[in-house]
Motif scaffolding. Sequence first.
Motif: not given
Length: 233
Positions: A59, A62, A66, A87, A89-90, A92-93, A149, A153
């Motif tokens: 975690i 990662d 990010v 990725d 994740w960024g 999505l957040v 991505c 971002y």
Amino acid sequence: MAAAEGSGAGGAAKPLFAGLSDVSISEDIPVEGEITVPVGSCSPDEDYSTLDEPVRDTIMRDLKAVGKKFVHVMYPKKSSALLRDWDLWGPLVLCVSLALMLQGGSADSKEDGGPQFAEVFVIIWFGAVVITLNSKLLGGTISFFQSLCVLGYCVLPLTVAMLVCRLVLLAGSGTVSFIVRLIVVMAMFAWSTLASTAFLADSQPPNRKALVIYPIFLFYFVISWMILTFTAQ
């Protein structure tokens, strides 16, 4: 004739690999080993697998990745960091954060803000997919998820603009408040556009860059317009 046959017989009697008896192998060269394992020393890092590391380390790694991408977006320059280690994740957040801050506006005062949350998701993800397909059709050299991505971002400056606008609206919604929000949104819109083009421009053919930049301009313009026209209940 007999001499020729005698010389021929003598030549046939000479060993075929007689010259190999003079070849010597140095003791420094390893001559033993397994077929599946290459000969030589291996570094400890080569035997390390992320499957064996603790969840906390995974975690944290990662999160650091990010965070580094956020820094690349806030200080845009020609770099392959976002393209190499992509990725979602960024993005999505950022999408969730922006949607949560946009919900509850007065555009739909009779509702609980749910449609606005869905609207942000549709605009960001569907818009990013359309821009990516347009880039690929024009001959872009990056992959589908690399483009998603970068576009995701680069929403970071607009997310910061939305946070600033929410704070400004707490002080009032007059003319001064609108001017401040306009300046902030325009600056962050330009930042997002420049950051995304800095990462994506080099992956496009030189004679088609304008056709790729124009949809990116519209993409961030629509998000900026949603932020600027937002008024809290």
